[in-house]
Motif scaffolding. Structure first.
Motif, PDB file in Angstrom:
ATOM      1  N   ILE A  43       0.863  -1.178   0.000  1.00 14.26           N
ATOM      2  CA  ILE A  43       0.000   0.000   0.000  1.00 14.26           C
ATOM      3  C   ILE A  43       0.900   1.228   0.000  1.00 14.26           C
ATOM      4  CG2 ILE A  43      -1.761   1.325   1.207  1.00 14.26           C
ATOM      5  CD1 ILE A  43      -2.814  -1.236   2.402  1.00 14.26           C
ATOM      6  N   SER A  44       0.817   2.020  -1.076  1.00 14.50           N
ATOM      7  CA  SER A  44       1.568   3.270  -1.164  1.00 14.50           C
ATOM      8  C   SER A  44       0.612   4.418  -0.877  1.00 14.50           C
ATOM      9  CB  SER A  44       2.159   3.446  -2.565  1.00 14.50           C
ATOM     10  OG  SER A  44       2.964   2.351  -2.892  1.00 14.50           O
ATOM     11  N   THR A  45       1.114   5.437  -0.187  1.00 14.84           N
ATOM     12  CA  THR A  45       0.238   6.541   0.196  1.00 14.84           C
ATOM     13  C   THR A  45       0.856   7.885  -0.158  1.00 14.84           C
ATOM     14  OG1 THR A  45       1.173   6.609   2.428  1.00 14.84           O
ATOM     15  CG2 THR A  45      -0.779   5.241   2.112  1.00 14.84           C
ATOM     16  N   ASN A  46      -0.006   8.813  -0.509  1.00 13.49           N
ATOM     17  CA  ASN A  46       0.366  10.215  -0.742  1.00 13.49           C
ATOM     18  C   ASN A  46      -0.687  11.078  -0.070  1.00 13.49           C
ATOM     19  OD1 ASN A  46       2.519   9.585  -2.571  1.00 13.49           O
ATOM     20  ND2 ASN A  46       0.984   9.208  -4.146  1.00 13.49           N
ATOM     21  N   GLY A  47      -0.283  12.240   0.405  1.00 14.44           N
ATOM     22  CA  GLY A  47      -1.262  13.172   0.974  1.00 14.44           C
ATOM     23  C   GLY A  47      -1.287  13.150   2.484  1.00 14.44           C
ATOM     24  N   VAL A 103      -7.999   6.220  -5.427  1.00 13.37           N
ATOM     25  CA  VAL A 103      -7.445   4.896  -5.177  1.00 13.37           C
ATOM     26  C   VAL A 103      -7.093   4.251  -6.515  1.00 13.37           C
ATOM     27  CG1 VAL A 103      -7.871   2.635  -4.138  1.00 13.37           C
ATOM     28  CG2 VAL A 103      -8.913   4.676  -3.153  1.00 13.37           C
ATOM     29  N   LYS A 104      -5.921   3.670  -6.563  1.00  9.30           N
ATOM     30  CA  LYS A 104      -5.480   2.951  -7.754  1.00  9.30           C
ATOM     31  C   LYS A 104      -5.137   1.523  -7.323  1.00  9.30           C
ATOM     32  CE  LYS A 104      -2.304   3.459 -11.632  1.00  9.30           C
ATOM     33  NZ  LYS A 104      -1.228   4.306 -12.172  1.00  9.30           N
ATOM     34  N   LEU A 105      -5.761   0.556  -7.968  1.00 10.77           N
ATOM     35  CA  LEU A 105      -5.517  -0.853  -7.694  1.00 10.77           C
ATOM     36  C   LEU A 105      -4.728  -1.435  -8.857  1.00 10.77           C
ATOM     37  CD1 LEU A 105      -9.140  -1.840  -6.631  1.00 10.77           C
ATOM     38  CD2 LEU A 105      -7.285  -1.109  -5.146  1.00 10.77           C
ATOM     39  N   ILE A 106      -3.696  -2.191  -8.547  1.00 11.82           N
ATOM     40  CA  ILE A 106      -2.868  -2.811  -9.578  1.00 11.82           C
ATOM     41  C   ILE A 106      -2.732  -4.297  -9.261  1.00 11.82           C
ATOM     42  CG2 ILE A 106      -0.616  -2.827 -10.718  1.00 11.82           C
ATOM     43  CD1 ILE A 106      -0.300   0.099  -9.657  1.00 11.82           C
ATOM     44  N   ASN A 107      -3.115  -5.140 -10.220  1.00  8.05           N
ATOM     45  CA  ASN A 107      -2.922  -6.576 -10.082  1.00  8.05           C
ATOM     46  C   ASN A 107      -1.451  -6.864 -10.353  1.00  8.05           C
ATOM     47  OD1 ASN A 107      -2.684  -9.388 -10.610  1.00  8.05           O
ATOM     48  ND2 ASN A 107      -4.887  -9.470 -10.968  1.00  8.05           N
ATOM     49  N   LYS A 112      -3.018  -5.340 -14.573  1.00  2.00           N
ATOM     50  CA  LYS A 112      -4.250  -4.594 -14.837  1.00  2.00           C
ATOM     51  C   LYS A 112      -4.419  -3.544 -13.751  1.00  2.00           C
ATOM     52  CE  LYS A 112      -7.015  -8.117 -17.147  1.00  2.00           C
ATOM     53  NZ  LYS A 112      -8.258  -8.899 -17.060  1.00  2.00           N
ATOM     54  N   GLU A 113      -4.967  -2.404 -14.155  1.00  5.21           N
ATOM     55  CA  GLU A 113      -5.165  -1.304 -13.203  1.00  5.21           C
ATOM     56  C   GLU A 113      -6.625  -0.895 -13.180  1.00  5.21           C
ATOM     57  OE1 GLU A 113      -2.620   1.972 -14.127  1.00  5.21           O
ATOM     58  OE2 GLU A 113      -0.790   0.811 -13.884  1.00  5.21           O
ATOM     59  N   PHE A 114      -7.029  -0.407 -12.019  1.00  2.00           N
ATOM     60  CA  PHE A 114      -8.368   0.137 -11.846  1.00  2.00           C
ATOM     61  C   PHE A 114      -8.268   1.325 -10.907  1.00  2.00           C
ATOM     62  CE2 PHE A 114     -12.299   0.322  -9.305  1.00  2.00           C
ATOM     63  CZ  PHE A 114     -13.184   0.658 -10.319  1.00  2.00           C
ATOM     64  N   GLU A 115      -8.912   2.418 -11.268  1.00  2.00           N
ATOM     65  CA  GLU A 115      -8.885   3.622 -10.433  1.00  2.00           C
ATOM     66  C   GLU A 115     -10.303   4.053 -10.097  1.00  2.00           C
ATOM     67  OE1 GLU A 115      -6.296   6.910 -11.455  1.00  2.00           O
ATOM     68  OE2 GLU A 115      -5.238   5.608 -12.875  1.00  2.00           O
ATOM     69  N   PHE A 116     -10.461   4.587  -8.906  1.00  2.00           N
ATOM     70  CA  PHE A 116     -11.730   5.196  -8.519  1.00  2.00           C
ATOM     71  C   PHE A 116     -11.463   6.266  -7.473  1.00  2.00           C
ATOM     72  CE2 PHE A 116     -11.184   1.702  -5.573  1.00  2.00           C
ATOM     73  CZ  PHE A 116     -11.622   2.196  -4.365  1.00  2.00           C
ATOM     74  N   GLU A 155     -15.231  -1.605  -2.926  1.00  2.00           N
ATOM     75  CA  GLU A 155     -14.783  -1.481  -4.320  1.00  2.00           C
ATOM     76  C   GLU A 155     -13.720  -2.522  -4.655  1.00  2.00           C
ATOM     77  OE1 GLU A 155     -15.657   0.426  -7.024  1.00  2.00           O
ATOM     78  OE2 GLU A 155     -17.374   1.039  -5.829  1.00  2.00           O
ATOM     79  N   ILE A 156     -12.814  -2.775  -3.731  1.00  2.00           N
ATOM     80  CA  ILE A 156     -11.776  -3.780  -3.982  1.00  2.00           C
ATOM     81  C   ILE A 156     -12.411  -5.158  -4.128  1.00  2.00           C
ATOM     82  CG2 ILE A 156      -9.766  -4.969  -3.012  1.00  2.00           C
ATOM     83  CD1 ILE A 156      -8.923  -2.330  -1.760  1.00  2.00           C
TER      84      ILE A 156
END
Length: 163
Positions: A43-47, A103-107, A112-116, A155-156
């Motif tokens: 889990i990477s975080t920014n902000g 949020v960005k999910l990466i398999n 594959k990527e998914f953002e929401f 969502e995940i």
């Protein structure tokens, strides 16, 4: 007096009947942890550090270590604090806090990527004591973070099957 006793009896019977109907309707709360079919590798975080820390800990509670679906999560949060209300003396009486998260999910295997994105907002009252005002702000941030963690987790779960 007899009329009063009959009214109370009827109210109690109706409450009992309604509770029996609601309890035996077959509705069952789904434990979301049983739906987990993914493992979070990183889990990477920014902000906002405090919001990200709480979100990260909540998400790591729900992972399935045996799952073959391994994902990375990138959280980017922003917290905006604005004045919501002032009184006649031009003193601040309420603040509004908005927490926005991308949020960005990466398999890890298929890349594959998914953002929401999601946002939650709330307000809190300025108290007479500064420490109480800070406490009100802290409680609001905790509540909003809890709501956001539930949204992210849902969502995940939805998108983990698409990976």
């Amino acid at each position: 007096k007899l009329h009063y006793i009959i009214m109370i009896r009827n109210k109690l019977l109706s409450i009992l009947l309604i509770s029996l109907l609601l309890n035996s309707c077959g509705f069952k709360i789904v434990d979301k942890r049983k739906l987990v079919n993914f493992n979070i590798d990183q889990i990477s975080t920014n902000g906002e550090k405090d919001v990200n820390f709480k979100l990260k800990n909540k998400l790591l509670l729900y992972v399935n270590k045996e799952s073959s679906k391994i994902i990375n999560v990138i959280l980017d949060t922003k917290k905006n604090k604005t004045i919501k209300e002032k009184n006649i003396k031009n003193e601040i009486t309420k603040y509004k806090i908005d927490i926005i998260i991308n949020v960005k999910l990466i398999n890890v295997k298929s890349l594959k990527e998914f953002e929401f994105s999601s946002a939650r907002s709330g307000d809190y009252i300025v108290a007479d004591k500064f420490s109480q005002t800070l406490n009100n702000e802290k409680k609001l941030i905790e509540r909003l973070t809890e709501e956001l963690s539930e949204i992210i987790f849902s969502e995940i779960i939805k998108k983990a099957n698409d990976f």
